[in-house]
Design an enzyme around this catalytic site. Structure first.
Site, PDB file in Angstrom:
ATOM      1  N   TRP A   1       0.858  -1.183   0.000  1.00 32.96           N
ATOM      2  CA  TRP A   1       0.000   0.000   0.000  1.00 32.96           C
ATOM      3  C   TRP A   1       0.893   1.232   0.000  1.00 32.96           C
ATOM      4  O   TRP A   1       1.869   1.300   0.758  1.00 32.96           O
ATOM      5  CB  TRP A   1      -0.911   0.051   1.230  1.00 32.96           C
TER       6      TRP A   1
ATOM      7  N   GLU B   1      -3.073  -3.027  -2.248  1.00 34.77           N
ATOM      8  CA  GLU B   1      -4.191  -2.432  -1.499  1.00 34.77           C
ATOM      9  C   GLU B   1      -4.517  -1.030  -2.016  1.00 34.77           C
ATOM     10  O   GLU B   1      -3.674  -0.135  -2.002  1.00 34.77           O
ATOM     11  CB  GLU B   1      -3.820  -2.378  -0.019  1.00 34.77           C
TER      12      GLU B   1
ATOM     13  N   LYS C   1      -6.889   2.597  -2.215  1.00 30.71           N
ATOM     14  CA  LYS C   1      -7.476   3.564  -1.288  1.00 30.71           C
ATOM     15  C   LYS C   1      -8.217   4.617  -2.083  1.00 30.71           C
ATOM     16  O   LYS C   1      -7.792   4.981  -3.182  1.00 30.71           O
ATOM     17  CB  LYS C   1      -6.390   4.210  -0.427  1.00 30.71           C
TER      18      LYS C   1
ATOM     19  N   ASP D   1      -9.811  -3.287   1.833  1.00 31.65           N
ATOM     20  CA  ASP D   1      -9.929  -2.697   3.168  1.00 31.65           C
ATOM     21  C   ASP D   1     -11.264  -1.970   3.213  1.00 31.65           C
ATOM     22  O   ASP D   1     -11.506  -1.063   2.421  1.00 31.65           O
ATOM     23  CB  ASP D   1      -8.764  -1.724   3.406  1.00 31.65           C
TER      24      ASP D   1
ATOM     25  N   HIS E   1     -11.488   1.842   2.934  1.00 31.43           N
ATOM     26  CA  HIS E   1     -10.839   2.528   1.822  1.00 31.43           C
ATOM     27  C   HIS E   1     -11.759   2.805   0.639  1.00 31.43           C
ATOM     28  O   HIS E   1     -11.295   3.095  -0.457  1.00 31.43           O
ATOM     29  CB  HIS E   1      -9.638   1.706   1.335  1.00 31.43           C
TER      30      HIS E   1
ATOM     31  N   HIS F   1      -8.636  -6.462   4.813  1.00 26.32           N
ATOM     32  CA  HIS F   1      -8.285  -5.687   5.989  1.00 26.32           C
ATOM     33  C   HIS F   1      -9.604  -5.236   6.600  1.00 26.32           C
ATOM     34  O   HIS F   1     -10.250  -4.312   6.109  1.00 26.32           O
ATOM     35  CB  HIS F   1      -7.427  -4.471   5.625  1.00 26.32           C
TER      36      HIS F   1
ATOM     37  N   ASP G   1     -11.917   6.442   6.676  1.00 30.64           N
ATOM     38  CA  ASP G   1     -10.844   5.518   7.037  1.00 30.64           C
ATOM     39  C   ASP G   1     -10.268   5.848   8.409  1.00 30.64           C
ATOM     40  O   ASP G   1      -9.074   6.111   8.560  1.00 30.64           O
ATOM     41  CB  ASP G   1      -9.747   5.586   5.963  1.00 30.64           C
TER      42      ASP G   1
ATOM     43  N   ASP H   1     -10.208   3.813  11.037  1.00 29.05           N
ATOM     44  CA  ASP H   1      -9.580   2.638  11.654  1.00 29.05           C
ATOM     45  C   ASP H   1      -9.934   2.467  13.125  1.00 29.05           C
ATOM     46  O   ASP H   1      -9.060   2.246  13.971  1.00 29.05           O
ATOM     47  CB  ASP H   1      -8.061   2.689  11.470  1.00 29.05           C
TER      48      ASP H   1
ATOM     49  N   ASP I   1      -7.106  -4.317  10.398  1.00 34.68           N
ATOM     50  CA  ASP I   1      -6.343  -3.065  10.315  1.00 34.68           C
ATOM     51  C   ASP I   1      -7.064  -1.980  11.097  1.00 34.68           C
ATOM     52  O   ASP I   1      -7.924  -1.283  10.566  1.00 34.68           O
ATOM     53  CB  ASP I   1      -6.148  -2.635   8.858  1.00 34.68           C
TER      54      ASP I   1
END
Length: 421
Positions: A188, A229, A231, A262, A265, A289, A297, A299, A329
Site C-alpha cells: 500500500w 491495497e 485507497k 480494506d 478505503h 483488511h 478511514d 480505523d 487493520d
C-alpha cells in the site's frame, strides 16, 4: 463463567439450530478454517522500531490518543502479542510492517533491510507455531514527504522504493519458506495529490512500471503471495490517489496477484462484502483488511456490525476460506491497546461464527423460488438465535475466557505489566 452453565447453554442452542438444519458441532469444526492475521501495529500506534524514538508521521495515517502502556520495544510487543493470543479462540497469524524489524542499534534504511532484521520474528513465529504476513512501509520516511513513492517522477526516489519492495518480497518469501506457510506480502502506498492534478496518467504509468520491476523476480506461491491495497483518498491526497481500486484490480487480474480489500478505503456507500464475489470471478485470491471506518478511514476497533457481518457471510456462504486471506487493520491509542486488540479480533471471529450458523441451504432455496418474504423473515429471526451460547462454548473448547471474562484478564495485565512501563 461456570463451565457447566456454558455446556448447558450450548446444548440448548444446539437444539435450536438443529431445528433449522444447522449442525453446531460441524460449525465449530469449520471455525478452524477462520485464520485471522493480527496487525502488529495495534500494540504501538504504528510507530515501529527503525529508531529508538520512532513515531508515525506522514502518509495520511494517525493513531489518536495517548493511553498509557504502549509497547516501546520488540520485547514488549511480543509480550503483548502473547497476551492477546491467550485471549483469542481459534487460529491466528501475525502481520508485520517493514518498520518492525530488529535493527540492532544501526541505521538500516528501507532499501537495505534484509531477512537478518526479521529472523527474530521468524524464530518467534516458530515458537508460537504460527505464520507471518508482511507489508512494505511506504510512509513516515523523508523519501515519502513529497507525497509520492513508487509513482515518484524523481527517478532516485522511485528506485529507492522499488528496491524496498524487492527486499520486502525477499523477506516475506523467506518467512513463508522457514515457517511452511505462505506469507501474504501486501503493498500500500500513500501516493496522490491534494489538489486536482493534470498528469494522472503519468503517475499511474510510473506506478505500473515500479510494480513490474518490483515483481520481476518470480517467487513460488508456496512461500509468497503478493497483494496490493487500494485507497479512495488520503489526507493530503484528496483529489487523486494513484493506487485506486480500478488500477490495482486491473493489475491484479492481469498479473495474477491478490487484491486487498480494506473496508475503510471505499466510499461509505460501497460494501466490501459485495466486492468479494465480484473480484474472485477474476483473481484467484483476495486479502481482507477488516476495520471500522466511523468517519471514512478512521480505523476504529472492529465491532460486530452489519458491514463486518456481510463480509463474513459472503465468505461463509461461498466457502471462500481457502481463497480469502483474513486480516485486520485498526489502531486505537485512546483505550487499553490490548483490550482494543482482543475486542476487535473477537468481534470479527463472532461475525464468522454467526455466518456459519446460518441455514444457507434453506435461505437459498427460498431465494431461488422467489420466496423473498420468507428469506427476509428468517434472516431477521436468526438475529435472535443464541449464537452467544455457541461462541462461549467455542471459547471453552479453545481454553480461553468466555463471554466478558476476558475483560478482567486485560485489567490484570494492565495492572501488572502495562502500568509499569
Amino acid at each position: 463463567m461456570k463451565i457447566k452453565r456454558i455446556e448447558t447453554a450450548y446444548e440448548l442452542a444446539k437444539e435450536q439450530y438443529a431445528e433449522l438444519g444447522v449442525d453446531t458441532d460441524a460449525v465449530l469444526e469449520k471455525m478452524k478454517e477462520v485464520v485471522i492475521s493480527l496487525h502488529c501495529w495495534q500494540t504501538d500506534d504504528v510507530g515501529g522500531f527503525e529508531t529508538p524514538d520512532a513515531s508515525l508521521s506522514g502518509g495520511g495515517i494517525q493513531a489518536t490518543g495517548n493511553y498509557p502502556g504502549k509497547a516501546n520495544s520488540i520485547e514488549q510487543m511480543r509480550q503483548d502479542l502473547g497476551k492477546v493470543m491467550e485471549l483469542l479462540p481459534g487460529k491466528q497469524r501475525l502481520n508485520l510492517h517493514a518498520t518492525y524489524g530488529e535493527f540492532f542499534g544501526k541505521k538500516v534504511d528501507r532499501d537495505e533491510i534484509s531477512v537478518e532484521n526479521f529472523q527474530g520474528w521468524i524464530d518467534w513465529a516458530k515458537e508460537q507455531k504460527t505464520g507471518l504476513d508482511f507489508n512494505g512501509t511506504y510512509f513516515s520516511h523523508p523519501k515519502a514527504d513529497s507525497g509520492f513513492t513508487l509513482s515518484s517522477k524523481n527517478e532516485g526516489i522511485r528506485q529507492f522504493w522499488v528496491e524496498h519492495m524487492k527486499r520486502c518480497r525477499e523477506i516475506g518469501a523467506e518467512m513463508g519458506k522457514q515457517l511452511g506457510t505462505p506469507c501474504v506480502h501486501n503493498t500500500w502506498i500513500p501516493d496522490g495529490m491534494k489538489d486536482v492534478p493534470i498528469d494522472r496518467n503519468g503517475y499511474r504509468a510510473l506506478l505500473k512500471k515500479s510494480l513490474d520491476e518490483g515483481y520481476e523476480k518470480e517467487v513460488s506461491k508456496d512461500y509468497l503471495k503478493d497483494a496490493m491495497e487500494s485507497k479512495l483518498f488520503g489526507i493530503g491526497a484528496e483529489s487523486m490517489t494513484v493506487g485506486s481500486h480500478d488500477f490495482y484490480l486491473g493489475y491484479a487480474i492481469k498479473n495474477n496477484k491478490l487484491i486487498c480489500l480494506d473496508n475503510g478505503h471505499f466510499h461509505p456507500t460501497e460494501q466490501v462484502g459485495d466486492k468479494i464475489s465480484a473480484c474472485l470471478q477474476f483473481v484467484d485470491e483476495a486479502l481482507l483488511h477488516i476495520t471500522r471506518p466511523v468517519r471514512w478511514d478512521s480505523d476504529h476497533v472492529v465491532t460486530l456490525n452489519e458491514e463486518v457481518q456481510l463480509i463474513a457471510s459472503e465468505i461463509a456462504r461461498n466457502n471462500f476460506f481457502n481463497r480469502v486471506n483474513i486480516g485486520l487493520d485498526f489502531f486505537d491509542a485512546s483505550i487499553n491497546r490490548i483490550g482494543a486488540y482482543v475486542t476487535g479480533t473477537r468481534a470479527a471471529q463472532k461475525a464468522f461464527l454467526i455466518a456459519l450458523l446460518e441455514p444457507t441451504k434453506k435461505l437459498l432455496e427460498w431465494e431461488e423460488n422467489e420466496h423473498y418474504f420468507e428469506r427476509l423473515a428468517l434472516l431477521e429471526e436468526l438475529k435472535a438465535k443464541p449464537f452467544g451460547a455457541v461462541w462461549d462454548y467455542f471459547c471453552l473448547l479453545n481454553d480461553v475466557p468466555a463471554g466478558e471474562n476476558y475483560i478482567q484478564e486485560v485489567q490484570q495485565y494492565e495492572k501488572t505489566v502495562l502500568s509499569k512501563r
